[in-house]
Structure formats: C-alpha cells, structure tokens
Design a protein around this motif. Sequence first.
Motif, short mmCIF file in Angstrom:
data_model
loop_
_atom_site.label_atom_id
_atom_site.label_comp_id
_atom_site.label_asym_id
_atom_site.label_seq_id
_atom_site.Cartn_x
_atom_site.Cartn_y
_atom_site.Cartn_z
N THR A 77 0.86 -1.19 0.00
CA THR A 77 0.00 0.00 0.00
C THR A 77 0.89 1.23 0.00
N ASN A 78 0.30 2.40 0.03
CA ASN A 78 1.09 3.63 0.07
C ASN A 78 1.49 4.00 1.49
N GLU A 79 1.25 3.10 2.43
CA GLU A 79 1.63 3.35 3.82
C GLU A 79 2.82 2.46 4.20
N PHE A 80 3.79 3.05 4.87
CA PHE A 80 4.99 2.36 5.32
C PHE A 80 5.04 2.52 6.84
N ASN A 81 4.50 1.51 7.55
CA ASN A 81 4.37 1.63 9.01
C ASN A 81 5.47 0.92 9.78
N VAL B 55 10.57 1.67 8.51
CA VAL B 55 11.54 2.61 9.09
C VAL B 55 11.20 2.76 10.57
N SER B 56 12.11 2.35 11.44
CA SER B 56 11.80 2.33 12.88
C SER B 56 11.49 3.73 13.40
N GLY B 57 10.42 3.76 14.19
CA GLY B 57 10.08 5.00 14.89
C GLY B 57 9.17 5.94 14.13
N ILE B 58 8.95 5.72 12.82
CA ILE B 58 8.10 6.63 12.05
C ILE B 58 7.20 5.83 11.11
N SER B 59 6.08 6.46 10.74
CA SER B 59 5.19 5.92 9.71
C SER B 59 5.17 6.92 8.55
N ILE B 60 5.26 6.40 7.34
CA ILE B 60 5.33 7.24 6.15
C ILE B 60 4.16 6.89 5.23
N THR B 61 3.51 7.91 4.69
CA THR B 61 2.48 7.71 3.68
C THR B 61 2.89 8.45 2.42
N ALA B 62 2.94 7.74 1.30
CA ALA B 62 3.31 8.36 0.02
C ALA B 62 2.06 8.91 -0.66
N HIS B 63 2.16 10.14 -1.17
CA HIS B 63 1.02 10.79 -1.83
C HIS B 63 1.23 11.02 -3.32
#
Length: 507
Positions: free
Chosen positions: A268-272, A275-283
């Motif tokens: 999905t476009n979510e990377f939870n 990467v330790s400590g952060i959640s990334i969402t690609a737009h």
Amino acid sequence: MASMITAAGSASGIDFESIITASVNAKRAQLANRVTAPKETASLQLSGIGQLKSALSDFQDSLQALTDDNGFNSRKVTIAQDSSNPAISVTTQDDSVSANYDIGVKQLASTEQVKQTFASDAKFSGGTLSITLPSTTSETGEVQSRSFDVKIEDGMTLAQIRKQINQNDLGVTASIVSTKDGDRLVIDSGISGDEAAFSMQFTPDAGASGDPSYVDSSIFNVNTGLNINTATGEATVDDSQATTGNWSVVQGQDAIITVDGAEVTSSTNEFNDQVSGISITAHRVTFTTTTNDQGQEEVEENTVNVDISQDNDAVTEKMQNFVNSYNTLMDQMDKLYKRNTYTDGENQMDGGSLAGDSMLRSLQNQLQNMMTSFMPSNSSGLDIYSMGIEFDGDGKMSLDTTTFKESLDTNFNSVVNMFSGSQSSTGSDGILVKLDNLVEDYTKTNGMLDKREQALNDEISMYEREEEENEAYLEQYEESLRQRYSKVDTTIANYNNALNYLYAALV
C-alpha cells in the motif's frame, strides 16, 4: 400513608381531629430524626465520592499523558516540501528518535483492475458470477477464503450487473465509463501491491432462455493470476498463469520509496514498519524520468528532507497540564473536605460533601507528601525542584517552563526517569508513576472508592427500609389514636346527653 376519612369529636363537639393530627405529626418528627438526617448525610457523602472520583480521573489523564506510551518522547516532524501538494506525510511512533532522512517516492501502489468495452445496449445471459480474492490468514493461523457471488438475471444490462457487483463487503468495485466505442466496464479488486490478483468465474443457469441477442456472460470468466490451493485454501499469485480473454489488465503494484538512497517497498502507500520509529504515507511520485539527447531515459531521484527532532514545547505543555490538574484536584479536595460550622450548637451544614472525611484527608496528604518529599534515584544530582517544579505557601504547584525546557535539553533521560521512569528501567518508579499507582488504588474497579460507594448505597437502602417501616407504624399509631379518642368522644357525648336530660327535668 393511607388516608382515613373520619371526623373525630363530631359527637362531643371537641376537636379531637386536631389532637390526633398533632400527635401523629409529633411522632413522625420523632421517627424522622432518627432516619432523615443520617440518610441525607449518606446521600451527601455519596455525591461527594462521585465528585472525588471524577476529579481523580481527570488527574490520572494528565499523569498518563506523560507515563503511557513514552509520553515524554514527543517528536516534531519538519518536511521540506510544498505543503499544498505534499509528496509524503510522516508521523512519529512511540519509540521514535531524533533523526534526519532524505525520502523520495519512486512509485505509488495501485490496485489490480480488468477492463472491457461492451455495446451500450448490451444485455447478458443469466447465471451466477463468482468473484474470488486472495485468502487471508487469521491471528490463529487459520486460512480464510474471500469470495462472493453475483446473480445475473437473464437479460440484465451492464448497469444492472454493475450494481450487483458493488453489493459486496470485500472492497471490489465496478464502474462504467461511456466512450464513443461503447460502455467500458472497469472492475477493481480493491487490493494493491505486486501480489494483488483476483478471478471471476461464471456459471450459466440451467434454464436460461438462450436468447441469441444476449451477450454470453461467460465472457466474465477472467483470472489475473490468482491460484487457489484446493486442499489448503491458500492463495498464490502467478501472473504468467493469468487467463484474461479480451479483458485488458492493469496489474497491481507495490509502492516504492527511497530512504537515504535505499529502496523500501509496501503493498500500500503506507509504510508503518519499514523505518523504525516513524510511519510514512506516500502521496505522489517525486522521481522524474526524462529522455536525453541519445534517446535514453534518465531518472532523477528527487527527494524531500525529513527532520525528526525533540519537541520540548509539546512535553512542556503536557507537564503544565499535569501541574494545572494537580492544583485543580487539591482545590476540589479542599472544597469537599471543608468542615461544617455550628451556631448555638446547631450544624449549619455549610461544609463540603465530604466534610471532615478522614479517607479524603489521608489521600490528599499522601499526594502532597509524595510530591514534596520525592527523592529520586539517579546520579545526575537533579530533583524535581531543579527541573522547574515549585510550591507556594498554600501548597500550590507551579512550573518554571524555561528551567524545565533547559533540563530537557541538557538532561533529557534524567527528566524522563525522574517523572515517568518505570521500576524495570530505572530501579525506582518516577514520581508520576507513583502518583498514578496511588490514585489507581482508589479509582479502579472494586477499589477504595467503589467500596465506599457500595457501603453508602447499602446505608441509604437501610434508611429507606426504615422509612417504609415508620410509615406503616404511623398508620397503626393513628388508627390506635382514633379508636381511643372515639371512645372518649362517645363517653363525653353520653355525659352531655345525661346532663341535658337532668337540666330539662329540673327546669
């Protein structure tokens, strides 16, 4: 109390009715003195316990904002990008740390789709369309299949079939785009990623009319690469085994981002978790592709800078909320504890709902002593006072925000251990943890306040039973008075009649 229609004294002319009423009222007042006052006191205390529980709950909220889920670990995210058209969004997790990343978006995730164009006036033969998606695995390891059936009635239009398909709970959607060549049906699996795939299988009705003008609904038979193990029910994806007929397929794909040059993928476009400590969402995609003079494609890896830093302002705000909540709790406790005053020996009942309550005073003293006499177990030489906590002559707490922020900058771990450290990590619970544990003994289910409430409710129920018994007794008491005065009334009336007879005889 049941009413009694009588006229005591009607025979003698003496107002026995007033005497009976006065006697019953006097007896009622006598009985009420033993019940009404203590019942009102118990009800007042019950209300006070409820107010105390509410105040302690609010106080706990401010404590847990700093002790639960790394409450002191507030991080500020700064992303160097156009906020009106962001490429990514980033949120911190409980275990985030200060860091700096260059993040680019190479590819967005997309769902698996199939498309085909039909005549605008097309009608379809009847049968059942089965749509199957990849299976899932439950937490217990059980394979769960996912499929649903669509009933196609003989002669249905494309629009009607679309509505039937959309009546599912698995995320599959169907849409129609009217073009110059006809109506294009687009079926989207709702599943994104490289492993996205689904299949459709049509089974004709045995009694279908077979009208030759109808489109044979077997045209819906399509498999974008989904394989189901009939023995286990597990699903695998193999695009090379796709059977799509005249359907065009848009294959699902993973999202791809780069973090400091390293590629990271997600279905999905979510990377939870990547990467330790952060959640990334690609737009949106940041990479650009151009063609050079030699006709070769060149990819420019455009990135945005993400800075994760310690948010001392957010932590200070949480600490200020704790200080405010502590002072509010102390004020509420003082209000509830305020003793009643007496005038000429009569209680004016002008104190708090828990006037002079020993349990309340004990809890308040424990909270105050715990704050003012807390001795930390650390090697920094710091205490809560050197970190900005102050108390005035009335016991009110205040926070020197400048000193507190300086302590966060220079001795962050010491501050955390001082206030919210747990025994497992520091060898000694922090002051906020100790306060929370103390309050929890009072507020938890079947805790001290619950037991106090139950005792008061039992006491009130006892007084209510006594009131019912008193009413029954008063009815009997009034009945006995009426019988007694009825006899007196009759006797006096007889005497009066005899006297009247003698007086008439003598005259």
